[in-house]
Structures are given as C-alpha cells and as structure tokens.
Write an enzyme that holds these catalytic residues in place. Structure first.
Site, PDB file in Angstrom:
ATOM      1  N   ASP A   4       0.831  -1.204   0.000  1.00 22.83           N
ATOM      2  CA  ASP A   4       0.000   0.000   0.000  1.00 22.83           C
ATOM      3  C   ASP A   4       0.865   1.253   0.000  1.00 22.83           C
ATOM      4  O   ASP A   4       2.061   1.222   0.339  1.00 22.83           O
ATOM      5  CB  ASP A   4      -0.967   0.002   1.186  1.00 22.83           C
ATOM      6  CG  ASP A   4      -0.245  -0.009   2.535  1.00 22.83           C
ATOM      7  OD1 ASP A   4       0.815  -0.670   2.640  1.00 22.83           O
ATOM      8  OD2 ASP A   4      -0.739   0.641   3.471  1.00 22.83           O
ATOM      9  N   GLU A  24       0.277  -1.294   5.726  1.00 22.24           N
ATOM     10  CA  GLU A  24       1.311  -0.731   6.598  1.00 22.24           C
ATOM     11  C   GLU A  24       1.110   0.766   6.803  1.00 22.24           C
ATOM     12  O   GLU A  24       1.441   1.306   7.861  1.00 22.24           O
ATOM     13  CB  GLU A  24       2.695  -0.999   6.007  1.00 22.24           C
ATOM     14  CG  GLU A  24       3.855  -0.686   6.945  1.00 22.24           C
ATOM     15  CD  GLU A  24       4.316   0.764   6.895  1.00 22.24           C
ATOM     16  OE1 GLU A  24       5.081   1.170   7.790  1.00 22.24           O
ATOM     17  OE2 GLU A  24       3.915   1.507   5.954  1.00 22.24           O
TER      18      GLU A  24
END
Length: 422
Positions: free
Chosen positions: A72, A136
């Site tokens: 991400d 994350e």
C-alpha cells in the site's frame, strides 16, 4: 529498461492508495512473478481486497530470515506532481511515482533478485520468507497484524527480518553514510475527545468543548519534550563523529542536527518524544456550540520511554479531555553488536567501498513492530544508492517521489550478496 526498474514501474501503476480500493491487483502481480520463478506463494485476505502474499524459498538451515515490505501507499494528488504519481514513468534516470521509495522500489529489488536466482539456480544458505503485505500505511490491522495472528506458521523459524527505512546512502563530506536501522520509536496514535454544554452560539460560553480541546492541543503542540539520548542513538552519534572526523556536542543535539543538514536528520527526530495534532472534527453550524469536539494526535515515543510519554500527555491534556488509542505499539529494537548487523554492513561496503554504515533509529514506524511481537528482530535495510541531490527523507509521503534506476540495481546487488550468504 532493467528488470528491477520494469517491476518497480509495474508496481507503481497499481493504485494501492490506503485508504482506497485495496492491494489485491498488486498482490496478484507479485504472486504471478513468484510462481514464474518457481516459488509457491500463499495469498490471503484479511478483508475484501486487502491482500497479502507470503512465500518461502527453502535454504540449507532450519533458521529463516524474513524479508518484508508493504504493497500500500499513501494518497497522492496528481495536480501537485511533475509526472502522474501512478504512471511509473522512467525519466531523468529515475522511476517516478507514489511508492517509488516507500516502498515499491524495495519490493521490486526483492522480486528481481528472486527471478535472477531462478535463472541461475541459486539457493540461499537458510530459508527466506518473503512477505508482501497490506495496510502498513495505516495500523497494519489488515496486513502484518493479521498475518502474525492468523498465519503465524508462515513465519516459523524466522529470527531476524529486514525491511524499509535503512540501508540508503546519505551524502556526507568525503563519504557516503548508510544508516542501518536497529530500532524505531513507538507509536501512540490517539483520539482525543472534549465534551461540554451544547447551546446557542450567541450566548456567553458555559463549557465550550471546542475551546477546551483547542487549549489542550495548544499545550500539547507547544510542549518542549526533553532530549533523551538512547543507547542506539548514542552509538549513531559516535559513528558519525568517526565518519565526519569531528565532535558532535551531545549537550546541543538540536542545534547540531540543524548544522549537519541531511546527516543531522538521522538523529534530529530520534532524541525526544513527539505528539503532533493532525485531525480536528467539531460542530455542524456556525451558530451552534457543539456538545463535543474530537481531535487525532500522532504520538511517538523513544524506546523505554512510553510511560513518561503517556504521563506527560495526560498532564498536558488536563482533566476535561479524554484519550483513547487508535494504535499503540511498542518501540522495537534489535542488537547492533550482532553478527547479522555486521553482515548487513559488509554487504553494503562490498558494493560501495566508500560507504560508511552506521546504526540508526527510525523516527516513524514500520511493520517491524508486529513481527517483533512474535520474537523476530527487525532491521531497517532497503539498500539504495542515491545521488547527493535526492532527499530521501523528503520523498517519503512527499511530492515527486522517485528512485534512481542505478540505485535500484545497486540494491539488487547488495541483497544478492546478503541473502545468498546469510
């Protein structure tokens, strides 16, 4: 275009903005590359389209090394960028786009190495566990936290791990410094709430929740946190003194960090706790005093200083503001006097004899926190050689994020030296 640059461009073109539509397309791409290299991926989702990939490359030792990274990225506003942040364009010798540094460039180095090993028939000395994770950039609840809770067996045998925010070059007079992270500050993301008496905006204030919260935030934002020199940061400063050939005054670390520029950035935020207000929410009409007001604060604390941090926050907020944690994670640390740390440094110097590795503590946080909870010692090691004009820290979550193609190729060579031998 080199293989690592092509993979980096491909990964950037998947818009994995968090929050957004999820990591699934990028995860499927990663799984396809691994399968093509003869590595069997395990693909799982913690929620719809919140997808992670874990794979194990067998070695000759029962111990395993974890190499993890996240799929991400944080949001990017295309109008602010020189090139579109999800184009993955290669321009001026760099791959451009959101995630080039944080951290699709690192993932591309790992994948390019795996493909190269498959062609050459290389087998690592010990098992390698490769994790490409979701979420994350938020709390990790859909990524690393989920993985260690629901798929703990995938990480059996892992004793150490490497991931982002270390191993990159920083220009210094007469040398290139390579900070290798041995820890990071803890995370305390907090939701603050003030309650009061709702009423008409024209009346004298009775118990105004917005005002109470603003006063509390002002106290918090203006607080001068004391300097705390932790052992790892003290080791960093001693190492920098050797590299620079000069003394760094530990009684004036804030001024010294400013004087030393990009080298000083390596310890500027790591010498104290911090608490930054980041979000505010209150009211719904200009002439109505709301009954409550809410704010969010990004708090970070040094290893061993969590209780001091929380006690100070509570004192500054006062009795009329309550706090709850959005995320609370301890500050992990790994030994710098270890053979593995020496191997990380040696791999860098083998590819850059002018390089000077130093221990380092990250100011922010990574998925290493989740893996530390299951006993895996994490190091920040995403090797990257940068030109002196590129500000690595400034590109994290910044505009015009980009990574040099030659830097990526350097990283593949360093990882090859490290992972095939450790």
């Amino acid at each position: 275009m080199s293989e690592v640059a092509r993979i980096c461009s491909d990964l950037i073109r998947f818009d994995t903005t968090n929050p957004g539509s999820g990591e699934r397309p990028a995860a499927e791409y990663v799984a396809e590359l691994l399968s093509g290299a003869g590595v069997e991926p395990v693909v799982f989702e913690s929620a719809s389209r919140r997808t992670s990939v874990v794979a194990r490359i067998p070695g000759d030792s029962p111990e395993a090394l974890l190499v993890h990274g996240h799929l991400d990225v944080v949001p990017a506003e295309p109008a602010d960028w020189r090139v579109h942040p999800f184009s993955g364009e290669v321009e001026d010798g760099c791959v451009w786009g959101r995630g080039a540094v944080d951290m699709k460039g690192t993932l591309s180095m790992t994948l390019a190495l795996v493909l190269d090993w498959a062609r050459r028939g290389v087998r690592p000395r010990r098992d390698l566990v490769l994790a490409f994770l979701a979420d994350e950039e938020a709390t990790g609840a859909y990524g690393a936290r989920y993985a260690v809770t629901h798929h703990r067996e995938l990480f059996d045998g892992c004793t150490e791990a490497i991931s982002e925010s270390g191993g990159y070059s920083v220009a210094a007079p007469g040398a290139r410094v390579y900070p290798v992270a041995v820890g990071e500050r803890g995370t305390a993301w907090m939701r603050l709430t003030a309650t009061g008496v709702a009423g008409h905006g024209s009346r004298p204030p009775a118990d105004n929740a917005v005002a109470e919260l603003c006063h509390a935030l002002s106290r918090l934002a203006s607080h001068r946190w004391p300097v705390r020199l932790t052992p790892a940061v003290a080791a960093l400063i001693r190492s920098l003194e050797e590299v620079l050939g000069e003394r760094i005054d530990t009684d004036r670390l804030e001024e010294e960090a400013e004087r030393l520029g990009r080298v000083g950035v390596l310890f500027a935020a790591q010498i104290r706790n911090s608490a930054n207000p980041t979000m505010l929410e209150a009211g719904y009409k200009v002439n109505v005093v709301p009954g409550s007001a809410v704010a969010h604060v990004d708090g970070r604390f040094l290893p061993g200083h969590r209780e001091e941090f929380l006690e100070t926050v509570d004192r500054l907020l006062g009795p009329k503001v309550t706090r709850e944690f959005v995320s609370l994670e301890e500050a992990p640390s790994a030994p710098l006097d270890s053979p593995f740390f020496e191997q990380l440094c040696a791999a860098l110097v083998a590819e850059d004899p002018a390089g000077r590795p130093v221990p380092y503590v990250m100011s922010g946080g990574t998925d290493a926190k989740s893996f530390s909870g299951i006993g895996i010692r994490g190091y920040g090691f995403a090797p990257l050689m940068l030109g002196p004009d590129l500000d690595y820290h400034g590109m994290f979550h910044g505009v015009d994020e980009r990574v040099p193609v030659e830097g990526l190729e350097f990283g593949v060579r360093v990882l090859d030296r490290l992972l095939a031998a450790t």
